[in-house]
Motif scaffolding. Structure first.
Motif, PDB file in Angstrom:
ATOM      1  N   ILE A 244      11.899  22.089  -3.655  1.00 35.63           N
ATOM      2  CA  ILE A 244      11.271  21.176  -2.693  1.00 35.63           C
ATOM      3  C   ILE A 244      10.650  19.993  -3.423  1.00 35.63           C
ATOM      4  N   LEU A 245       9.951  20.269  -4.507  1.00 33.11           N
ATOM      5  CA  LEU A 245       9.312  19.205  -5.289  1.00 33.11           C
ATOM      6  C   LEU A 245      10.352  18.259  -5.880  1.00 33.11           C
ATOM      7  N   ASP A 246      11.431  18.803  -6.417  1.00 36.43           N
ATOM      8  CA  ASP A 246      12.487  17.971  -7.000  1.00 36.43           C
ATOM      9  C   ASP A 246      13.145  17.086  -5.945  1.00 36.43           C
ATOM     10  N   GLU A 247      13.377  17.646  -4.762  1.00 35.77           N
ATOM     11  CA  GLU A 247      13.967  16.855  -3.676  1.00 35.77           C
ATOM     12  C   GLU A 247      13.006  15.746  -3.241  1.00 35.77           C
ATOM     13  N   ASP A 248      11.722  16.087  -3.150  1.00 30.47           N
ATOM     14  CA  ASP A 248      10.723  15.085  -2.780  1.00 30.47           C
ATOM     15  C   ASP A 248      10.656  13.971  -3.822  1.00 30.47           C
ATOM     16  N   LEU A 249      10.767  14.328  -5.083  1.00 27.24           N
ATOM     17  CA  LEU A 249      10.748  13.310  -6.137  1.00 27.24           C
ATOM     18  C   LEU A 249      11.940  12.368  -6.010  1.00 27.24           C
ATOM     19  N   GLU A 250      13.109  12.915  -5.752  1.00 23.72           N
ATOM     20  CA  GLU A 250      14.308  12.081  -5.583  1.00 23.72           C
ATOM     21  C   GLU A 250      14.149  11.129  -4.398  1.00 23.72           C
ATOM     22  N   LEU A 251      13.672  11.663  -3.278  1.00 26.81           N
ATOM     23  CA  LEU A 251      13.490  10.837  -2.084  1.00 26.81           C
ATOM     24  C   LEU A 251      12.409   9.776  -2.301  1.00 26.81           C
ATOM     25  N   SER A 252      11.358  10.138  -3.002  1.00 25.75           N
ATOM     26  CA  SER A 252      10.276   9.190  -3.267  1.00 25.75           C
ATOM     27  C   SER A 252      10.721   8.070  -4.197  1.00 25.75           C
ATOM     28  N   VAL A 253      11.513   8.405  -5.194  1.00 25.42           N
ATOM     29  CA  VAL A 253      12.033   7.378  -6.108  1.00 25.42           C
ATOM     30  C   VAL A 253      12.925   6.411  -5.341  1.00 25.42           C
ATOM     31  N   GLN A 254      13.747   6.930  -4.445  1.00 26.35           N
ATOM     32  CA  GLN A 254      14.598   6.060  -3.625  1.00 26.35           C
ATOM     33  C   GLN A 254      13.745   5.202  -2.696  1.00 26.35           C
ATOM     34  N   ALA A 255      12.700   5.773  -2.134  1.00 28.40           N
ATOM     35  CA  ALA A 255      11.806   5.015  -1.260  1.00 28.40           C
ATOM     36  C   ALA A 255      11.131   3.874  -2.017  1.00 28.40           C
ATOM     37  N   ILE A 256      10.752   4.141  -3.261  1.00 28.27           N
ATOM     38  CA  ILE A 256      10.129   3.099  -4.090  1.00 28.27           C
ATOM     39  C   ILE A 256      11.111   1.954  -4.314  1.00 28.27           C
TER      40      ILE A 256
ATOM     41  N   GLU B 225       0.827  -1.205   0.000  1.00 26.23           N
ATOM     42  CA  GLU B 225       0.000   0.000   0.000  1.00 26.23           C
ATOM     43  C   GLU B 225       0.868   1.264   0.000  1.00 26.23           C
ATOM     44  N   VAL B 226       1.922   1.260   0.797  1.00 29.55           N
ATOM     45  CA  VAL B 226       2.834   2.413   0.840  1.00 29.55           C
ATOM     46  C   VAL B 226       3.528   2.574  -0.512  1.00 29.55           C
ATOM     47  N   LEU B 227       3.906   1.458  -1.117  1.00 31.32           N
ATOM     48  CA  LEU B 227       4.541   1.483  -2.436  1.00 31.32           C
ATOM     49  C   LEU B 227       3.611   2.113  -3.474  1.00 31.32           C
ATOM     50  N   ILE B 228       2.362   1.727  -3.457  1.00 31.91           N
ATOM     51  CA  ILE B 228       1.386   2.300  -4.388  1.00 31.91           C
ATOM     52  C   ILE B 228       1.229   3.804  -4.136  1.00 31.91           C
ATOM     53  N   PHE B 229       1.156   4.188  -2.860  1.00 35.65           N
ATOM     54  CA  PHE B 229       1.022   5.608  -2.521  1.00 35.65           C
ATOM     55  C   PHE B 229       2.224   6.406  -3.016  1.00 35.65           C
ATOM     56  N   LYS B 230       3.437   5.912  -2.754  1.00 37.40           N
ATOM     57  CA  LYS B 230       4.643   6.620  -3.178  1.00 37.40           C
ATOM     58  C   LYS B 230       4.713   6.711  -4.702  1.00 37.40           C
ATOM     59  N   THR B 231       4.299   5.654  -5.383  1.00 33.78           N
ATOM     60  CA  THR B 231       4.289   5.661  -6.852  1.00 33.78           C
ATOM     61  C   THR B 231       3.331   6.721  -7.369  1.00 33.78           C
ATOM     62  N   THR B 232       2.169   6.828  -6.735  1.00 36.72           N
ATOM     63  CA  THR B 232       1.195   7.847  -7.119  1.00 36.72           C
ATOM     64  C   THR B 232       1.761   9.247  -6.876  1.00 36.72           C
ATOM     65  N   CYS B 233       2.447   9.420  -5.753  1.00 38.92           N
ATOM     66  CA  CYS B 233       3.068  10.722  -5.442  1.00 38.92           C
ATOM     67  C   CYS B 233       4.089  11.117  -6.497  1.00 38.92           C
ATOM     68  N   VAL B 234       4.921  10.169  -6.909  1.00 40.07           N
ATOM     69  CA  VAL B 234       5.935  10.457  -7.933  1.00 40.07           C
ATOM     70  C   VAL B 234       5.260  10.806  -9.258  1.00 40.07           C
ATOM     71  N   THR B 235       4.238  10.062  -9.607  1.00 39.75           N
ATOM     72  CA  THR B 235       3.524  10.331 -10.861  1.00 39.75           C
ATOM     73  C   THR B 235       2.939  11.734 -10.860  1.00 39.75           C
ATOM     74  N   LYS B 236       2.261  12.098  -9.778  1.00 33.90           N
ATOM     75  CA  LYS B 236       1.677  13.437  -9.690  1.00 33.90           C
ATOM     76  C   LYS B 236       2.759  14.510  -9.649  1.00 33.90           C
TER      77      LYS B 236
ATOM     78  N   LEU C 235       4.735  22.734 -14.218  1.00 32.07           N
ATOM     79  CA  LEU C 235       3.832  23.856 -14.000  1.00 32.07           C
ATOM     80  C   LEU C 235       4.279  24.769 -12.859  1.00 32.07           C
ATOM     81  N   VAL C 236       5.225  24.301 -12.046  1.00 29.28           N
ATOM     82  CA  VAL C 236       5.676  25.068 -10.881  1.00 29.28           C
ATOM     83  C   VAL C 236       6.567  26.213 -11.343  1.00 29.28           C
TER      84      VAL C 236
END
Length: 68
Positions: free
Chosen positions: A44-56, A17-28, A35-36
């Motif tokens: 902040i968004l770029d850093e979050d994307l990097e951390l989320s990809v590593q978490a996945i 479930e966490v994996l699916i959530f993180k994948t959705t976060c990266v996609t969004k 657009l930012v």
């Protein structure tokens, strides 16, 4: 030799479930990133994307190791 970490079925489902959530976060995040306009928000968004990809990657490895 490293000890094998076994996960109970409900734990595997929760990790999934966490994996699916993180994948959705990266996609969004990748969808809305162009657009930012604010520089700080973009950083902040770029850093979050990097951390989320590593978490996945980590979550996938955890699930793979638990199923072997």
């Amino acid at each position: 030799m490293a000890a094998k970490k076994e996960l109970a079925l409900h734990e595997q489902l929760e990790v999934h479930e966490v994996l699916i959530f993180k994948t959705t976060c990266v996609t969004k995040g990748k969808l809305f990133s162009p657009l930012v306009q604010d520089k700080k928000l973009k950083e902040i968004l770029d850093e979050d994307l990097e951390l989320s990809v590593q978490a996945i990657k980590d979550l996938k490895k955890l699930l793979k190791d638990a199923s072997n």
